[in-house]
Write an enzyme that holds these catalytic residues in place. Structure first.
Site, short mmCIF file in Angstrom:
data_model
loop_
_atom_site.label_atom_id
_atom_site.label_comp_id
_atom_site.label_asym_id
_atom_site.label_seq_id
_atom_site.Cartn_x
_atom_site.Cartn_y
_atom_site.Cartn_z
N HIS A 211 5.27 16.23 -4.17
CA HIS A 211 5.75 16.90 -5.53
C HIS A 211 5.71 18.42 -5.42
CE1 HIS A 211 6.06 13.40 -8.42
NE2 HIS A 211 5.99 12.89 -7.50
N ASP B 158 3.18 25.11 -1.97
CA ASP B 158 2.63 26.31 -2.45
C ASP B 158 1.65 26.14 -3.50
OD1 ASP B 158 4.13 25.84 -4.55
OD2 ASP B 158 5.13 27.86 -4.66
N SER C 289 1.96 25.15 -6.41
CA SER C 289 2.53 25.46 -7.73
C SER C 289 2.40 24.29 -8.73
CB SER C 289 3.80 26.04 -7.67
OG SER C 289 4.67 24.97 -6.87
N PRO D 248 13.25 12.93 -6.32
CA PRO D 248 14.09 11.70 -6.28
C PRO D 248 13.60 10.87 -7.52
CG PRO D 248 12.54 11.36 -4.45
CD PRO D 248 12.34 12.85 -5.05
N HIS E 37 4.53 4.77 -0.22
CA HIS E 37 4.40 3.77 -1.24
C HIS E 37 3.46 2.55 -0.92
CE1 HIS E 37 8.05 5.16 -3.54
NE2 HIS E 37 7.11 6.08 -3.66
N THR E 38 3.04 2.66 0.21
CA THR E 38 1.94 1.60 0.59
C THR E 38 0.73 1.61 -0.03
OG1 THR E 38 0.96 0.43 2.51
CG2 THR E 38 1.06 2.49 2.70
N ASP F 16 -0.96 1.41 5.77
CA ASP F 16 -0.35 0.65 6.84
C ASP F 16 1.08 0.48 6.69
OD1 ASP F 16 -0.20 -1.01 4.81
OD2 ASP F 16 -1.68 -2.28 5.68
#
Length: 327
Positions: free
Chosen positions: A70, A78, A80, A170, A200-201, A255
């Site tokens: 993000h 940076d 932020s 996204p 997302h694991t 994994d």
């Protein structure tokens, strides 16, 4: 001075200018040993602080990994995303896209920064942006994922506005073309995007981000038994926004199970599932579901590239004393 002398003088000036520019570029480049003289033990200090947090809660892993993503996709890598809003500025952290970033992620970075600055030689020498990158690497390794060398030398950004987030992250409904385009705008390929999606694991997904998939009869997926589990955890009219493991099989391990889950119709978000249902990306999902070593190699390449996005150097940034506030 003859014409030949004048031309030679111009040539020397041009060469000198080119050498200066090359030196400037090299001096501002990211490098693994950036802190060798100013804070030579920085990676050990960060790793110790991160390990202590990891032992308290596994939530730190997903929390910090999401912080890096993000952060880098909005104004570059940076730090932020760490800035706390003030009465005069609503920061990135308070954009709707970032409200689900968990507190353990922020706390991990703050603790690591405190540990680094407690060493006199290192005080105010190491950026929060670099600490995010180091902490991400360390937590992935602690969770069973690959360990890798990180490039350092970022400065912390001077701007953090909620409005800058819009359009740069996204949503969970993106299709393959939308995902590919967004990542390409950050210098990342489609294969980089697929490899990074495997983050997302680990971590949690909030029901509000995928509930429509469960109760929309036009969406035949995910697979029936997985869908039933999700419906139990995410009732249609629930007032609270529950969270579920994004990887229900090995939620405590970094994994390649993510890709196996996609093969089995267990992609939590539409943007996960599309990586397998679209023939253009299905081949890599199958490959990395079968070969964890191939996945890890591709992942290290991808996350290293992502950590180079929009890096601040020179007058474009500084080293924050407090990661959560501008100097």
């Amino acid at each position: 001075m003859t014409t030949m002398d004048k031309n030679f003088t111009k040539y020397l000036l041009l060469v000198t200018l080119m050498q200066f520019c090359a030196f400037t570029q090299l001096g501002s480049a990211l490098m693994p040993n950036y802190y060798n003289t100013t804070c030579p033990l920085v990676e050990t200090i960060v790793r110790d602080a991160v390990t202590a947090k990891f032992k308290e809660t596994f939530n730190a892993v997903g929390g910090v990994v999401r912080l890096l993503f993000h952060d880098c996709f909005v104004e570059g890598c940076d730090a932020s995303v760490l800035i706390t809003s003030t009465p005069n500025n609503t920061a990135e952290r308070d954009n709707d896209f970032n409200l689900s970033l968990n507190d353990d992620g922020f706390d991990t970075i703050v603790r690591a920064k405190t540990a680094v600055d407690s060493v006199p030689q290192c005080t105010n020498q190491v950026s929060c942006a670099d600490i995010i990158v180091m902490a991400t690497r360390d937590l992935i390794a602690l969770a069973g994922g690959p360990s890798y060398s990180v490039e350092l030398g970022r400065l912390d950004g001077l701007v953090s506005k909620s409005t800058n987030v819009d359009g740069h992250l996204p949503p969970p409904t993106f299709n393959l073309d939308q995902l590919t385009s967004l990542f390409a705008s950050n210098g990342l390929s489609q294969s980089d995007m697929i490899a990074l999606s495997a983050c997302h694991t680990i971590g949690l997904g909030h029901c509000s981000k995928f509930r429509d998939r469960l109760y929309n009869t036009s969406d035949p997926s995910p697979n029936p038994s997985y869908k039933a589990q999700l419906m139990f955890s995410c009732p249609q009219n629930a007032m609270s926004d529950n969270a579920v493991f994004m990887d229900p099989v090995t939620p405590g391990v970094f994994d390649n199970q993510y890709f196996i889950n996609l093969q089995n119709g267990m992609g939590l978000f539409s943007s996960d599932e599309v990586l397998y249902t679209d023939s253009r990306s299905k081949g890599l999902v199958d490959l990395w579901a079968q070969s964890s070593s191939s996945f890890e190699q591709a992942f290290v390449v991808a996350i290293t590239k992502m950590a180079r996005v929009g890096v601040k150097t020179g007058l474009a940034g500084n080293i924050r004393k407090d990661c959560l506030a501008f100097n």
